[in-house]
Design an enzyme around this catalytic site. Structure first.
Site, PDB file in Angstrom:
ATOM      1  N   ARG A  51     110.915  76.708  58.845  1.00  0.00           N
ATOM      2  CA  ARG A  51     110.341  77.859  59.246  1.00  0.00           C
ATOM      3  C   ARG A  51     110.138  78.667  57.941  1.00  0.00           C
ATOM      4  NH1 ARG A  51     107.715  79.651  63.520  1.00  0.00           N
ATOM      5  NH2 ARG A  51     109.241  78.908  64.972  1.00  0.00           N
ATOM      6  N   ARG A  77     104.145  67.572  59.624  1.00  0.00           N
ATOM      7  CA  ARG A  77     105.101  68.377  58.999  1.00  0.00           C
ATOM      8  C   ARG A  77     106.737  67.972  59.101  1.00  0.00           C
ATOM      9  NH1 ARG A  77     105.253  73.820  62.466  1.00  0.00           N
ATOM     10  NH2 ARG A  77     105.593  72.981  64.570  1.00  0.00           N
ATOM     11  N   HIS A 151      99.679  76.322  56.820  1.00  0.00           N
ATOM     12  CA  HIS A 151     100.104  77.098  57.567  1.00  0.00           C
ATOM     13  C   HIS A 151     101.096  78.227  56.793  1.00  0.00           C
ATOM     14  CE1 HIS A 151     102.181  79.348  61.036  1.00  0.00           C
ATOM     15  NE2 HIS A 151     102.056  78.228  62.096  1.00  0.00           N
ATOM     16  N   ASP A 194      97.987  86.402  66.916  1.00  0.00           N
ATOM     17  CA  ASP A 194      97.752  85.133  66.882  1.00  0.00           C
ATOM     18  C   ASP A 194      96.333  84.819  67.162  1.00  0.00           C
ATOM     19  OD1 ASP A 194      97.821  82.234  66.668  1.00  0.00           O
ATOM     20  OD2 ASP A 194      99.059  82.033  68.425  1.00  0.00           O
ATOM     21  N   GLU A 252      96.415  81.331  57.095  1.00  0.00           N
ATOM     22  CA  GLU A 252      96.480  79.906  56.932  1.00  0.00           C
ATOM     23  C   GLU A 252      94.866  79.794  56.756  1.00  0.00           C
ATOM     24  OE1 GLU A 252      98.143  78.566  60.538  1.00  0.00           O
ATOM     25  OE2 GLU A 252      99.020  80.142  60.904  1.00  0.00           O
TER      26      GLU A 252
END
Length: 281
Positions: A51, A77, A151, A194, A252
């Site tokens: 994270r 990832r 990201h 978002d 991002e």
């Protein structure tokens, strides 16, 4: 077996911490102050994502173009990448389809591929610029379609005080309300955010608390994603401290498009994000 041995580089006043797991740059600090942020509750465990930092989302973004593909943001990832080169200024990793057999989600992408991921600190104008790039190569005999995103989690003094310029007048898809919108003026975050902006930027993050601006520029991208979970959603994330949402925002660089990127045999595509720090008040 995932390797969570940290790779630490010091380049002038810059300090980088990275992992071969996910080719993951976990943190970039200058003079001891984080620029690229990582959660204090981040999990360094096999199969988990870290994270914070700059995860590599590939070969799909979120739940993919059909909205049902798992794991979220693809399998790159959580893969074990191979470190190809370490220099005085950065790191370069490599990942192929032969390295990912058996990982969750790989059956949804049955293609030959090669990824090269690079992290480098450059000197420009008397300061440091972080440059991160992910190159997708198609060594196979048939085309494939993919999505990719860097990201990037950025450290901020107070997310409710920051301002993002460069997106005024740009259309975006708001995933919180599931609707297309148009940005009016600069973006100030006031709640769960978002958004997929249909523009690669550039974007400047103005941070009055830390008295700095972050200039973010990308190449090979067609979208800019801005994300912050806010308090209620952050409380549902076990690898994010309850108060940490207020000290970060994701901006991002992404290549998404309506149907992703189609890559012909022998072709390649690179997405690059550059982060420059301006501490002038």
């Amino acid at each position: 077996m995932a390797d969570f041995t940290p790779r630490a580089l010091t380049i002038g006043p810059s300090e980088l911490t990275a992992y071969d797991h996910g080719a993951h740059l976990a943190q970039w600090s200058r003079h001891g102050v984080p620029v690229v942020w990582v959660s204090r509750r981040a999990r360094y465990e096999t199969g988990e994502t870290i994270r914070g930092g700059i995860p590599v989302c590939w070969p799909w973004f979120a739940a993919g173009r059909d909205g049902r593909t798992q794991p979220s943001h693809g399998f790159a990832r959580t893969a074990g990448w191979h470190l190809a080169e370490e220099t005085d200024t950065g790191l370069r990793w490599r990942l192929t389809d032969g390295d990912t057999h058996g990982l969750p989600g790989t059956k949804r992408f049955p293609h030959r591929f090669e990824l090269v991921h690079e992290v480098e600190v450059l000197r420009e104008g008397g300061s440091e610029v972080l440059e991160v790039s992910c190159t997708t190569l198609n060594p196979g005999d048939s085309p494939f379609t993919f999505e990719v995103a860097l990201h990037t989690y950025l450290h901020v003094g107070d997310v409710q005080a920051v301002r993002l310029s460069g997106l005024g007048g740009v259309g975006y898809y708001d995933k919180v309300v599931a609707a297309e919108q148009t940005q009016q003026g600069d973006l100030r975050l006031t709640g769960e955010t978002d958004r997929i902006y249909h523009s690669p930027g550039p974007v400047v993050l103005h941070d009055p608390v830390l008295e700095r601006d972050l200039d973010l520029r990308s190449e090979g991208a067609d979208s800019t994603v801005v994300w912050n979970p806010w308090a209620a959603q952050a409380a549902k994330l076990p690898d994010l401290g309850d108060d940490e949402w207020s000290r970060m925002v994701c901006v991002e660089a992404a290549a998404l498009g309506d149907a992703g990127i189609e890559l012909a045999p022998g072709a390649s595509h690179t997405v690059t994000q550059r982060i420059a720090l301006d501490t002038r008040s």
